[in-house]
Design a protein around this motif. Structure first.
Motif, short mmCIF file in Angstrom:
data_model
loop_
_atom_site.label_atom_id
_atom_site.label_comp_id
_atom_site.label_asym_id
_atom_site.label_seq_id
_atom_site.Cartn_x
_atom_site.Cartn_y
_atom_site.Cartn_z
N ARG A 5 0.76 -1.31 0.10
CA ARG A 5 0.08 -0.06 -0.09
C ARG A 5 0.81 1.10 0.02
NH1 ARG A 5 -2.65 4.35 -0.29
NH2 ARG A 5 -4.52 4.91 0.93
N ARG A 6 0.79 2.05 -1.25
CA ARG A 6 1.82 3.07 -1.28
C ARG A 6 0.71 4.29 -0.93
NH1 ARG A 6 4.49 3.94 -6.64
NH2 ARG A 6 6.18 2.60 -5.73
N CYS A 7 1.26 5.13 0.33
CA CYS A 7 0.38 6.09 0.80
C CYS A 7 0.95 7.48 0.04
CB CYS A 7 1.04 6.49 2.34
SG CYS A 7 0.69 5.09 3.37
N GLU A 10 5.53 3.02 1.79
CA GLU A 10 4.98 1.88 1.51
C GLU A 10 4.78 1.16 2.71
OE1 GLU A 10 7.09 0.07 -1.86
OE2 GLU A 10 6.31 1.72 -3.36
N CYS A 58 -7.57 -3.29 6.86
CA CYS A 58 -7.99 -2.30 6.02
C CYS A 58 -7.88 -1.18 7.11
CB CYS A 58 -9.35 -2.37 5.99
SG CYS A 58 -10.17 -3.35 4.51
N LEU A 99 -3.64 -0.74 6.63
CA LEU A 99 -2.97 -0.33 5.56
C LEU A 99 -4.06 0.83 4.99
CD1 LEU A 99 -1.68 -3.12 5.90
CD2 LEU A 99 -2.20 -3.40 3.53
N ILE A 120 -6.98 1.41 3.88
CA ILE A 120 -7.57 0.87 2.78
C ILE A 120 -9.23 1.67 2.55
CG2 ILE A 120 -8.68 -0.75 1.12
CD1 ILE A 120 -5.78 -1.12 1.33
N PHE A 153 -11.52 2.90 -2.97
CA PHE A 153 -10.64 1.59 -3.51
C PHE A 153 -11.48 0.53 -3.97
CE2 PHE A 153 -6.23 1.90 -1.56
CZ PHE A 153 -6.07 3.15 -2.01
N GLU A 188 -1.58 2.69 -6.24
CA GLU A 188 -1.58 2.88 -4.82
C GLU A 188 -1.67 1.39 -3.86
OE1 GLU A 188 -3.62 6.54 -3.14
OE2 GLU A 188 -4.72 6.24 -5.25
N VAL A 189 -2.12 0.53 -4.36
CA VAL A 189 -1.91 -1.06 -3.82
C VAL A 189 -2.01 -1.93 -4.90
CG1 VAL A 189 -4.69 -1.00 -4.00
CG2 VAL A 189 -3.39 -2.49 -2.26
#
Length: 314
Positions: A102-104, A109, A214, A217, A219, A223, A233-234
């Motif tokens: 998961r890239r914030c 990451e 969720c 990360l 989420i 999404f 992003e994921v």
């Protein structure tokens, strides 16, 4: 005196011309030399001169948080469309051991290895949101191409993340992850939903449940319906550093007791003995045949904490 001054001035001019010629030679082309002179002559503060160096240090620091698997030079570890295009049960098992990234927004990451999944087959599977071919605004992602993210809310405040598979209305629920990178950020995200003064969560408790996953990360609901094979992003990657082989346990799914015979079908899959599994089923472990192995990291002799309430699928 006037003649001596003229000689000195001419000497300075000649020296200056020589320096310009050297600058032209070093730059390679007249245009580059002119650019260098403009940059030098322009009024630039010391703070601005130091900025590129400071930025470089930041870039290097940020680079350590980025995936060392999925790069321009080595993209083959990212899972593409062909991986997700398989039957639901097969995908649920294949996802075990894969790494979720998961890239914030700030480039950080968060990484975690999938250790537990559940298969929801659609059609005659009464526990599935798409049972009987039912299509709604909420479950649209289950009918989209394999690899589509399906995020839905439960209890009005929590979220669960699924991945669509091959098969009409079929999807796999991601139940638990083993945190690999970014645990401090995960702990902060989880703490935002906990009571003030609560004890600090252990690493194995950060993602050991679908809604916890969720939260840890980050989420979001938006999404939903994104493509896991191409989203920036994921995404998922193969684990290039497997340490141990571990059996896959097949057990009944969690929180679907009201769905008759489908509540008993062994459509939950997890890595035997992994500390991040949400709920251990000893009976299922005795019945699950050995030899169906997956690679994972983490001590296999530590039992997961099952004292926390589990999230039901509704």
């Amino acid at each position: 005196m006037r003649r001596m001054f003229t000689i000195v001035s001419r000497g300075n001019v000649m020296a200056g011309s020589k320096r310009k010629m050297l600058a032209l030679t070093a730059a390679g082309t007249p245009e580059e030399a002119v650019n260098e002179q403009i940059d030098f002559i322009g009024k630039v503060s010391p703070a601005k001169l130091k900025k590129p160096i400071h930025q470089s240090e930041n870039d290097q620091s940020a680079e350590t948080e980025k995936s060392h698997y999925f790069t321009k030079k080595d993209p083959q570890h990212k899972l593409g469309e062909e991986f997700f295009n398989q039957p639901c049960i097969s995908l649920a098992k294949a996802l075990l051991g894969k790494v979720m990234i998961r890239r914030c927004a700030d480039g950080t990451e968060l990484r975690g290895r999938i250790v537990e999944t559940e298969a929801y087959l659609g059609g005659e599977d009464k526990a599935s949101h798409s049972a009987g071919g039912k299509r709604t605004e909420r479950n649209t992602a289950m009918f989209m191409k394999p690899g589509t993210i399906y995020v839905y809310p439960i209890y009005g405040i929590y979220l669960c993340m699924n991945v669509s598979s091959k098969g009409e209305g079929a999807a796999v629920l991601l139940r638990s992850l083993e945190p690999l990178q970014g645990q401090p950020v995960m702990r902060q995200l989880r703490g935002a939903r906990r009571k003030e003064g609560a004890r600090q969560l252990k690493d194995k408790e950060l993602c050991n449940g679908p809604s916890k996953l969720c939260q840890a990360l980050d989420i979001p609901r938006c999404f939903d319906r994104r493509d896991l094979a191409s989203d920036p992003e994921v995404w998922l990657e193969r684990d290039t550093n497997p340490a141990e082989l571990q059996d896959i346990v097949s057990a009944p799914r969690i929180g679907i007791e009201s769905h008759g015979e489908w509540a008993k079908k062994p459509l939950r899959f997890y890595l035997r003995g992994h500390p991040c599994v949400s709920v251990v089923n000893k009976e299922a472990e005795r019945q699950s045949p050995s030899g169906n192995v997956m690679c994972h990291l983490g001590p296999s002799d530590v039992q997961p904490d099952t004292g926390q309430p589990d999230v039901k699928r509704t």
